[in-house]
Design a protein around this motif. Structure first.
Motif, PDB file in Angstrom:
ATOM      1  N   LEU A  18      34.702  -9.311 166.295  1.00 16.04           N
ATOM      2  CA  LEU A  18      35.195  -9.496 168.132  1.00 16.04           C
ATOM      3  C   LEU A  18      35.922 -10.689 167.931  1.00 16.04           C
ATOM      4  CD1 LEU A  18      32.060  -8.112 169.929  1.00 16.04           C
ATOM      5  CD2 LEU A  18      33.961  -7.127 169.769  1.00 16.04           C
ATOM      6  N   ASN A  19      36.192 -11.753 167.016  1.00 20.34           N
ATOM      7  CA  ASN A  19      36.440 -13.232 167.299  1.00 20.34           C
ATOM      8  C   ASN A  19      37.936 -12.931 166.959  1.00 20.34           C
ATOM      9  OD1 ASN A  19      36.715 -16.021 167.606  1.00 20.34           O
ATOM     10  ND2 ASN A  19      37.461 -15.875 166.013  1.00 20.34           N
ATOM     11  N   GLN A  20      38.238 -11.908 166.446  1.00 19.86           N
ATOM     12  CA  GLN A  20      39.921 -11.366 165.827  1.00 19.86           C
ATOM     13  C   GLN A  20      40.106 -10.149 167.080  1.00 19.86           C
ATOM     14  OE1 GLN A  20      39.671  -9.616 161.761  1.00 19.86           O
ATOM     15  NE2 GLN A  20      38.282 -10.669 161.131  1.00 19.86           N
ATOM     16  N   GLN A  21      39.635  -8.931 167.217  1.00 16.23           N
ATOM     17  CA  GLN A  21      39.544  -8.437 168.744  1.00 16.23           C
ATOM     18  C   GLN A  21      38.576  -7.931 169.295  1.00 16.23           C
ATOM     19  OE1 GLN A  21      41.732  -5.854 166.303  1.00 16.23           O
ATOM     20  NE2 GLN A  21      40.654  -4.007 167.656  1.00 16.23           N
ATOM     21  N   ASP A  22      38.911  -7.585 170.204  1.00 22.95           N
ATOM     22  CA  ASP A  22      38.209  -6.636 170.998  1.00 22.95           C
ATOM     23  C   ASP A  22      37.871  -5.295 170.686  1.00 22.95           C
ATOM     24  OD1 ASP A  22      38.114  -8.835 172.899  1.00 22.95           O
ATOM     25  OD2 ASP A  22      39.175  -7.606 174.790  1.00 22.95           O
ATOM     26  N   TYR A  23      36.778  -4.866 170.353  1.00 23.90           N
ATOM     27  CA  TYR A  23      36.579  -3.245 170.150  1.00 23.90           C
ATOM     28  C   TYR A  23      34.853  -2.838 170.943  1.00 23.90           C
ATOM     29  CZ  TYR A  23      38.105  -3.764 165.773  1.00 23.90           C
ATOM     30  OH  TYR A  23      39.027  -3.941 164.170  1.00 23.90           O
ATOM     31  N   TYR A  24      35.459  -0.852 171.602  1.00 22.38           N
ATOM     32  CA  TYR A  24      34.468  -0.429 171.865  1.00 22.38           C
ATOM     33  C   TYR A  24      33.734  -0.087 170.604  1.00 22.38           C
ATOM     34  CZ  TYR A  24      36.667   3.899 169.749  1.00 22.38           C
ATOM     35  OH  TYR A  24      37.039   5.035 168.852  1.00 22.38           O
ATOM     36  N   GLY A  25      32.111   0.122 171.496  1.00 20.62           N
ATOM     37  CA  GLY A  25      30.621   0.157 170.764  1.00 20.62           C
ATOM     38  C   GLY A  25      31.058   1.084 169.421  1.00 20.62           C
ATOM     39  N   TYR A  26      31.588   2.267 169.484  1.00 18.39           N
ATOM     40  CA  TYR A  26      31.052   2.406 168.161  1.00 18.39           C
ATOM     41  C   TYR A  26      32.299   2.505 167.396  1.00 18.39           C
ATOM     42  CZ  TYR A  26      31.983   6.819 165.017  1.00 18.39           C
ATOM     43  OH  TYR A  26      32.103   8.009 164.390  1.00 18.39           O
ATOM     44  N   ALA A  27      33.748   2.137 168.060  1.00 17.12           N
ATOM     45  CA  ALA A  27      34.184   1.397 166.761  1.00 17.12           C
ATOM     46  C   ALA A  27      33.795   0.135 166.538  1.00 17.12           C
ATOM     47  CB  ALA A  27      35.881   0.948 167.330  1.00 17.12           C
ATOM     48  N   LEU A  28      33.187  -0.712 166.675  1.00 19.77           N
ATOM     49  CA  LEU A  28      32.327  -1.919 166.211  1.00 19.77           C
ATOM     50  C   LEU A  28      31.197  -1.519 164.919  1.00 19.77           C
ATOM     51  CD1 LEU A  28      32.224  -4.654 166.292  1.00 19.77           C
ATOM     52  CD2 LEU A  28      31.053  -4.255 168.083  1.00 19.77           C
ATOM     53  N   THR A  29      30.736  -0.092 165.815  1.00 26.37           N
ATOM     54  CA  THR A  29      29.532   0.126 164.770  1.00 26.37           C
ATOM     55  C   THR A  29      30.497   0.395 163.153  1.00 26.37           C
ATOM     56  OG1 THR A  29      28.370   0.776 167.232  1.00 26.37           O
ATOM     57  CG2 THR A  29      27.867   1.375 163.989  1.00 26.37           C
ATOM     58  N   GLN A  30      31.218   0.490 163.254  1.00 31.09           N
ATOM     59  CA  GLN A  30      32.568   1.691 162.299  1.00 31.09           C
ATOM     60  C   GLN A  30      32.745  -0.013 161.556  1.00 31.09           C
ATOM     61  OE1 GLN A  30      32.661   5.757 161.222  1.00 31.09           O
ATOM     62  NE2 GLN A  30      30.775   4.805 162.173  1.00 31.09           N
ATOM     63  N   LYS A  31      33.456  -1.299 161.616  1.00 28.26           N
ATOM     64  CA  LYS A  31      33.635  -1.569 161.909  1.00 28.26           C
ATOM     65  C   LYS A  31      33.033  -2.834 160.657  1.00 28.26           C
ATOM     66  CE  LYS A  31      37.379  -4.706 161.289  1.00 28.26           C
ATOM     67  NZ  LYS A  31      38.586  -3.977 160.242  1.00 28.26           N
ATOM     68  N   VAL A  32      31.601  -2.703 160.984  1.00 26.90           N
ATOM     69  CA  VAL A  32      30.813  -3.721 160.859  1.00 26.90           C
ATOM     70  C   VAL A  32      30.065  -2.240 159.390  1.00 26.90           C
ATOM     71  CG1 VAL A  32      28.492  -4.479 160.760  1.00 26.90           C
ATOM     72  CG2 VAL A  32      29.797  -4.576 162.969  1.00 26.90           C
ATOM     73  N   GLN A  33      30.099  -1.194 159.194  1.00 24.09           N
ATOM     74  CA  GLN A  33      29.135  -0.765 158.434  1.00 24.09           C
ATOM     75  C   GLN A  33      30.293  -0.558 157.088  1.00 24.09           C
ATOM     76  OE1 GLN A  33      28.767   3.350 160.920  1.00 24.09           O
ATOM     77  NE2 GLN A  33      26.787   2.453 160.954  1.00 24.09           N
ATOM     78  N   GLU A  34      31.830  -0.674 157.452  1.00 24.17           N
ATOM     79  CA  GLU A  34      32.253  -1.572 156.297  1.00 24.17           C
ATOM     80  C   GLU A  34      32.472  -1.958 155.354  1.00 24.17           C
ATOM     81  OE1 GLU A  34      36.155  -1.846 157.919  1.00 24.17           O
ATOM     82  OE2 GLU A  34      36.617  -0.550 158.952  1.00 24.17           O
ATOM     83  N   SER A  35      31.509  -3.184 156.162  1.00 21.51           N
ATOM     84  CA  SER A  35      30.687  -3.951 155.107  1.00 21.51           C
ATOM     85  C   SER A  35      28.822  -4.413 154.806  1.00 21.51           C
ATOM     86  CB  SER A  35      31.290  -5.530 155.193  1.00 21.51           C
ATOM     87  OG  SER A  35      32.741  -4.855 155.517  1.00 21.51           O
ATOM     88  N   VAL A  36      28.398  -3.661 155.720  1.00 19.02           N
ATOM     89  CA  VAL A  36      26.932  -4.105 156.334  1.00 19.02           C
ATOM     90  C   VAL A  36      26.098  -2.808 156.394  1.00 19.02           C
ATOM     91  CG1 VAL A  36      25.263  -4.579 156.951  1.00 19.02           C
ATOM     92  CG2 VAL A  36      27.594  -6.309 156.713  1.00 19.02           C
ATOM     93  N   SER A  37      25.351  -2.550 155.864  1.00 15.27           N
ATOM     94  CA  SER A  37      24.779  -1.123 156.300  1.00 15.27           C
ATOM     95  C   SER A  37      23.995  -1.280 157.381  1.00 15.27           C
ATOM     96  CB  SER A  37      23.678  -0.822 154.928  1.00 15.27           C
ATOM     97  OG  SER A  37      22.997   0.572 155.293  1.00 15.27           O
ATOM     98  N   VAL A  38      23.959  -0.659 158.598  1.00 23.60           N
ATOM     99  CA  VAL A  38      23.862  -0.762 159.467  1.00 23.60           C
ATOM    100  C   VAL A  38      24.176   0.620 160.150  1.00 23.60           C
ATOM    101  CG1 VAL A  38      25.626  -1.918 160.830  1.00 23.60           C
ATOM    102  CG2 VAL A  38      23.276  -2.237 161.564  1.00 23.60           C
ATOM    103  N   SER A  39      22.763   1.327 160.798  1.00 25.96           N
ATOM    104  CA  SER A  39      22.512   1.666 162.051  1.00 25.96           C
ATOM    105  C   SER A  39      23.597   1.755 163.358  1.00 25.96           C
ATOM    106  CB  SER A  39      20.985   2.986 162.060  1.00 25.96           C
ATOM    107  OG  SER A  39      20.701   1.834 162.576  1.00 25.96           O
TER     108      SER A  39
END
Length: 105
Positions: A18-39
């Motif tokens: 989020l320091n790079q840009q704003d995200y809505y919840g689902y897109a943010l989850t997808q972005k995190v999941q690119e690097s970390v396994s999180v539900s």
């Protein structure tokens, strides 16, 4: 082997994105999941907690007749992200010393 991610590290991941840009919840989850396994069920409580602690704020934007809730890092969130970055670097150096990083110091 799946390495568990700590709450503090997950906070750092969310704040870093989020320091790079704003995200809505689902897109943010997808972005995190690119690097970390999180539900997805893990992410929303994290977002609520970060918002409660004034590290994030939200705003809604219309999208196809519905609203999307976007998350935005606050100045306090940016300060906390800086702290997490410094702590991560120290932690990473210690782990690299123990298990090796492929480089001699």
């Amino acid at each position: 082997m799946a390495i568990q991610i700590s709450t503090e590290l997950l906070d750092g991941c969310v704040l870093g994105i989020l320091n790079q840009q704003d995200y809505y919840g689902y897109a943010l989850t997808q972005k995190v999941q690119e690097s970390v396994s999180v539900s997805e069920s893990t992410m929303y409580p994290v977002l609520r907690r970060l918002k409660k602690n004034d590290l994030l704020t939200t705003y809604d934007e219309p999208y196809q007749g519905r609203n999307r809730r976007y998350y935005k890092i606050t100045p306090e969130g940016q300060r906390q992200f800086g702290i997490i970055q410094r702590e991560w670097e120290e932690f990473k150096k210690g782990i690299d010393k123990m298990i090796g990083d492929g480089q001699d110091e």
